[in-house]
Motif scaffolding. Structure first.
Motif, PDB file in Angstrom:
ATOM      1  N   VAL A  90       8.047  58.340  50.158  1.00 21.68           N
ATOM      2  CA  VAL A  90       8.535  59.715  50.301  1.00 21.68           C
ATOM      3  C   VAL A  90       9.985  59.832  49.843  1.00 21.68           C
ATOM      4  CG1 VAL A  90       9.181  61.454  51.996  1.00 21.68           C
ATOM      5  CG2 VAL A  90       6.959  60.343  52.152  1.00 21.68           C
ATOM      6  N   VAL A  91      10.822  58.938  50.338  1.00 14.95           N
ATOM      7  CA  VAL A  91      12.248  59.032  50.021  1.00 14.95           C
ATOM      8  C   VAL A  91      12.496  58.838  48.527  1.00 14.95           C
ATOM      9  CG1 VAL A  91      14.449  57.866  50.334  1.00 14.95           C
ATOM     10  CG2 VAL A  91      13.063  58.414  52.311  1.00 14.95           C
ATOM     11  N   SER A  92      11.838  57.845  47.946  1.00 12.03           N
ATOM     12  CA  SER A  92      12.068  57.584  46.522  1.00 12.03           C
ATOM     13  C   SER A  92      11.594  58.746  45.669  1.00 12.03           C
ATOM     14  CB  SER A  92      11.355  56.304  46.092  1.00 12.03           C
ATOM     15  OG  SER A  92      11.791  55.221  46.866  1.00 12.03           O
ATOM     16  N   ILE A 157      17.347  60.640  51.588  1.00 11.91           N
ATOM     17  CA  ILE A 157      17.115  61.411  50.364  1.00 11.91           C
ATOM     18  C   ILE A 157      18.431  61.973  49.847  1.00 11.91           C
ATOM     19  CG2 ILE A 157      15.945  63.416  49.383  1.00 11.91           C
ATOM     20  CD1 ILE A 157      13.719  62.986  51.378  1.00 11.91           C
ATOM     21  N   LEU A 158      19.218  62.534  50.750  1.00 10.35           N
ATOM     22  CA  LEU A 158      20.500  63.107  50.359  1.00 10.35           C
ATOM     23  C   LEU A 158      21.414  62.043  49.756  1.00 10.35           C
ATOM     24  CD1 LEU A 158      21.842  65.830  50.453  1.00 10.35           C
ATOM     25  CD2 LEU A 158      22.735  65.280  52.712  1.00 10.35           C
ATOM     26  N   SER A 159      21.515  60.903  50.429  1.00  9.56           N
ATOM     27  CA  SER A 159      22.404  59.847  49.940  1.00  9.56           C
ATOM     28  C   SER A 159      21.967  59.342  48.580  1.00  9.56           C
ATOM     29  CB  SER A 159      22.425  58.682  50.930  1.00  9.56           C
ATOM     30  OG  SER A 159      22.701  59.131  52.224  1.00  9.56           O
ATOM     31  N   TYR A 160      20.680  59.060  48.448  1.00 13.56           N
ATOM     32  CA  TYR A 160      20.202  58.519  47.177  1.00 13.56           C
ATOM     33  C   TYR A 160      20.346  59.528  46.054  1.00 13.56           C
ATOM     34  CZ  TYR A 160      18.238  54.652  49.846  1.00 13.56           C
ATOM     35  OH  TYR A 160      18.074  53.573  50.659  1.00 13.56           O
ATOM     36  N   VAL A 215      12.403  56.449  35.902  1.00 11.92           N
ATOM     37  CA  VAL A 215      12.136  55.103  36.410  1.00 11.92           C
ATOM     38  C   VAL A 215      13.354  54.562  37.156  1.00 11.92           C
ATOM     39  CG1 VAL A 215      11.818  52.715  35.707  1.00 11.92           C
ATOM     40  CG2 VAL A 215      10.365  54.485  34.754  1.00 11.92           C
ATOM     41  N   PHE A 216      14.518  54.686  36.519  1.00 13.53           N
ATOM     42  CA  PHE A 216      15.712  54.140  37.173  1.00 13.53           C
ATOM     43  C   PHE A 216      16.072  54.930  38.422  1.00 13.53           C
ATOM     44  CE2 PHE A 216      16.548  50.751  34.520  1.00 13.53           C
ATOM     45  CZ  PHE A 216      16.320  51.116  33.212  1.00 13.53           C
ATOM     46  N   THR A 217      15.887  56.246  38.347  1.00 12.58           N
ATOM     47  CA  THR A 217      16.184  57.076  39.497  1.00 12.58           C
ATOM     48  C   THR A 217      15.262  56.746  40.660  1.00 12.58           C
ATOM     49  OG1 THR A 217      16.675  58.774  37.873  1.00 12.58           O
ATOM     50  CG2 THR A 217      16.670  59.448  40.150  1.00 12.58           C
ATOM     51  N   PHE A 218      14.021  56.368  40.369  1.00 14.10           N
ATOM     52  CA  PHE A 218      13.075  56.006  41.413  1.00 14.10           C
ATOM     53  C   PHE A 218      13.426  54.642  42.007  1.00 14.10           C
ATOM     54  CE2 PHE A 218       9.100  56.366  43.582  1.00 14.10           C
ATOM     55  CZ  PHE A 218       8.660  55.064  43.746  1.00 14.10           C
ATOM     56  N   LEU A 220      16.233  53.065  42.319  1.00 18.45           N
ATOM     57  CA  LEU A 220      17.425  52.916  43.154  1.00 18.45           C
ATOM     58  C   LEU A 220      17.082  53.031  44.640  1.00 18.45           C
ATOM     59  CD1 LEU A 220      20.762  52.911  42.910  1.00 18.45           C
ATOM     60  CD2 LEU A 220      20.398  55.127  43.930  1.00 18.45           C
ATOM     61  N   PRO A 221      16.425  54.116  45.087  1.00 14.89           N
ATOM     62  CA  PRO A 221      16.054  54.170  46.501  1.00 14.89           C
ATOM     63  C   PRO A 221      15.024  53.112  46.880  1.00 14.89           C
ATOM     64  CG  PRO A 221      15.743  56.311  45.439  1.00 14.89           C
ATOM     65  CD  PRO A 221      16.040  55.344  44.378  1.00 14.89           C
ATOM     66  N   TRP A 222      14.078  52.836  45.974  1.00 16.66           N
ATOM     67  CA  TRP A 222      13.017  51.893  46.304  1.00 16.66           C
ATOM     68  C   TRP A 222      13.589  50.507  46.599  1.00 16.66           C
ATOM     69  CZ3 TRP A 222       7.961  52.739  47.186  1.00 16.66           C
ATOM     70  CH2 TRP A 222       7.133  51.622  47.251  1.00 16.66           C
ATOM     71  N   ASN A 223      14.585  50.117  45.795  1.00 17.19           N
ATOM     72  CA  ASN A 223      15.144  48.777  45.926  1.00 17.19           C
ATOM     73  C   ASN A 223      16.335  48.691  46.857  1.00 17.19           C
ATOM     74  OD1 ASN A 223      13.291  47.807  44.134  1.00 17.19           O
ATOM     75  ND2 ASN A 223      14.669  47.793  42.375  1.00 17.19           N
ATOM     76  N   ASP A 224      16.825  49.809  47.334  1.00 21.38           N
ATOM     77  CA  ASP A 224      18.070  49.771  48.093  1.00 21.38           C
ATOM     78  C   ASP A 224      17.877  49.144  49.465  1.00 21.38           C
ATOM     79  OD1 ASP A 224      19.624  51.610  50.369  1.00 21.38           O
ATOM     80  OD2 ASP A 224      20.899  50.745  48.820  1.00 21.38           O
ATOM     81  N   PHE A 225      18.866  48.416  49.872  1.00 18.59           N
ATOM     82  CA  PHE A 225      18.816  47.776  51.185  1.00 18.59           C
ATOM     83  C   PHE A 225      20.017  48.174  52.036  1.00 18.59           C
ATOM     84  CE2 PHE A 225      17.842  44.804  54.345  1.00 18.59           C
ATOM     85  CZ  PHE A 225      18.937  44.006  54.618  1.00 18.59           C
TER      86      PHE A 225
END
Lengths: 290, 299
Positions: A90-92, A157-160, A215-218, A220-225
């Motif tokens: 959802v977030v990504s 969502i806002l942060s990403y 792809v890159f925009t997706f 970033l949130p997917w991989n963020d820790f």
């Protein structure tokens, strides 16, 4: 030792062949090095859980989905994989869609309009793009805390989105710059408005670039820790946070751990497989053209 | 045109820009200013006292902290070693991939691209699996080759090496992809002229390829340096903190742990700003060196 013409020709051929052999050897070895950890992890995830951590490591085995089943049923390791996976998706997705729209508008205006602060805004965008998330944890925590949004999906969502917009704008602007203005001018003479021009003409034309940016925009949130770690707790954690449950148990449950890892890296791998052309063009585009 | 119309014409472009500016302004700039304000105050999130002005005490205390200094040294070392490794390996691979007549270039490039797209914490997990003392493949292979296996994760003197290995593994392809694109966009003519003049391959590389790639090399190094200075995910996922005896403590982990443990907003904000300052300083130093190099080669 002097060589005659024939011998010189042969030795040149030999060196050339040798250099090609070495080239392929080095490239193949590199490919193996870069792919092997991934392959090993996937293999570990389909071993019987008891074998996953065998010493010496097991190479021949019958594959099984037991580790995945353990994950889902929560039998051996109790982690809420559904919650984290859903949050990640959802977030990504949300952040990607919003970022792309916002960035498309900004990129188009940077590309087509002449306005006073254009240069400094461009520069700010590039500067902001260069801040890896860990530097943002205190400011973002303060903001989300004050908005009472800690541990919620909107906070992520806002942060990403804020982190993605600069990069997406920069990429899209480059792609839009490549489209000749004449098409838009023709459309506007025929009565289209600017925004119609943007969405109906320009966007379809930069579809490969748009795909690469997406792809890159997706990812970033997917991989963020780091951000997810500081901003979430029980309600909204994303997939990478699952490793927190692994860090405490010292590698006893490698089967399910490998399974989670495999699941998390599916989108990135799929993007590499199916979007290679876009990706490589997208990555290098901005860098080469500056 | 009336004044209203003229005003509308001037503001129209900014309207397109408004959503982007609003998001970036509200979520990035505004909290950063707020953090700056906090960095000069003492405020704990778990105590009821309001923020109290303390001047530069937070900054001084951070610089005096031996753990911070260790983190600083480790970060600099990590940046240096990993970026150097990524650059030399990445550039070499790019040169090989650029060879005319190479077959399966797309296959090689795609396999190289995989590591950099993966989730960093998952990359750490993969390497933990490989480097584990028991059941880890790397130590098994070492034993097979009659080498003494190493305690990659538990040995304090090895922990930074482990971090470097994982970092280089994940990020070399970034260098490769960008430099390959640069190599492929270099014009042919200078090389042909050089060949006619009898220049060797090495000379062509040194005098044509390198200067031609200089701006791109600068960009690539800059990006990698900035991210390496702030490395967090990989290290935290490898060790759950700063490593055995804090031997792998780096600036990012220091910041996170400090905040998590103390819940002191002021001190943590000061650390964030110190981190930002280090990054900006490194960037500026870098750009100056790159700019100076440019004018020398053009002169």
């Amino acid at each position: 030792m002097l060589l005659d013409a024939g011998e010189r020709e042969l030795s040149k051929q030999f060196l050339s062949r040798l250099s090609w052999v070495l080239t392929y050897v080095v490239l193949s070895l590199s490919a193996v090095v870069f792919l092997f950890p991934v392959v090993w992890t996937v293999l570990t995830s389909i071993k019987r859980p008891a074998l996953a951590f065998a010493d010496p490591p097991v190479f021949l085995f019958t594959p099984t989905l037991q580790s995945y089943r353990d994950l889902v049923t929560g039998r051996v390791i109790v982690i809420n994989i559904w919650r984290n996976a859903l949050n990640s998706v959802v977030v990504s997705t949300a952040s990607t869609l919003i970022s792309l729209v916002v960035a498309a508008l900004a990129a188009y205006s940077l590309s087509r309009f002449r306005f006073r602060f254009r240069g400094s805004i461009s520069f700010t965008i590039i500067a902001v793009r260069m801040l890896p998330p860990i530097g943002m944890i205190i400011p973002l925590y303060l903001l989300m805390n004050s908005l009472d949004l800690l541990d919620t999906r909107p906070a992520l969502i806002l942060s990403y989105t804020a982190l993605n917009v600069p990069f997406a704008t920069w990429m899209l602007r480059g792609f839009i710059d490549d489209i000749p203005i004449s098409l838009e001018e023709a459309a506007m003479i025929d009565g289209s408005s600017r925004s119609q021009v943007l969405w109906r003409i320009v966007m379809p034309l930069i579809l490969p670039g748009l795909a690469a940016t997406a792809v890159f925009t997706f990812l970033l949130p997917w991989n963020d820790f780091a951000l997810a770690l500081i901003l979430t707790n029980k309600v909204a954690p994303t997939l990478p946070l699952l490793i927190m449950s692994f860090l405490t148990s010292e590698g006893v449950l490698w089967g399910p751990i490998a399974a989670v890892t495999t699941l998390t890296i599916i989108p990135p791998i799929m993007f590499v497989l199916f979007a290679q052309k876009f990706l490589i063009r997208g990555l290098t585009f901005g860098a080469v053209k500056g | 045109m009336s004044i209203l119309q003229r005003a509308a014409r001037t503001f129209y472009p900014y309207l397109w820009f408004l959503p982007a500016l609003a998001v970036i302004g509200y979520v990035m700039f505004y909290p950063w200013i707020w953090s700056l304000w906090f960095s000069f105050r003492s405020w704990s999130l778990v105590l009821p006292d309001p923020p109290r002005f303390v001047g530069v005490e937070n900054y001084v205390r951070t610089f005096a902290d031996p753990l911070f200094r260790k983190a600083f040294v480790n970060s600099i070392n990590l940046t240096f070693v990993s970026v150097a490794g990524e650059f030399f390996l990445g550039f070499s691979l790019a040169l090989l991939l650029n060879r005319r007549g190479l077959r399966a270039r797309k296959f090689f490039l795609s396999s190289f691209v995989v590591p950099m797209m993966l989730t960093p914490v998952m990359v750490s997990i993969m390497w933990r699996l490989l480097l584990a003392s028991e059941g880890g493949l790397v130590n098994y292979l070492m034993r097979v080759m009659s080498l003494t296996p190493l305690q990659w994760m538990a040995d304090p003197s090895l922990s930074m090496t482990t971090v470097c290995i994982v970092e280089i593994w994940q990020n070399t392809s970034f260098v490769t992809v960008i430099l390959l694109a640069g190599l492929q966009s270099l014009p042919e003519e200078p090389y042909e002229a050089a060949r006619v003049d009898g220049a060797s391959g090495t000379q062509a590389f040194w005098y044509i390829t390198l200067p031609g790639l200089r701006p791109l090399i600068a960009v690539v190094l800059l990006f990698r340096v900035m991210f390496a200075l702030r490395a967090f995910d990989i290290i935290y996922a490898l060790f759950g903190g700063g490593g055995p005896g804090n031997s792998a403590m780096v600036l990012g982990v220091y910041l996170y742990e400090h905040f998590r443990v103390s819940w002191q907003v002021g001190e943590s904000a000061a650390i964030s700003y110190i981190l930002l300052a280090i990054t900006i300083l490194t960037t500026v130093m870098f750009l100056i060196k790159a700019r100076r190099g440019e004018s020398v080669s053009e002169g």
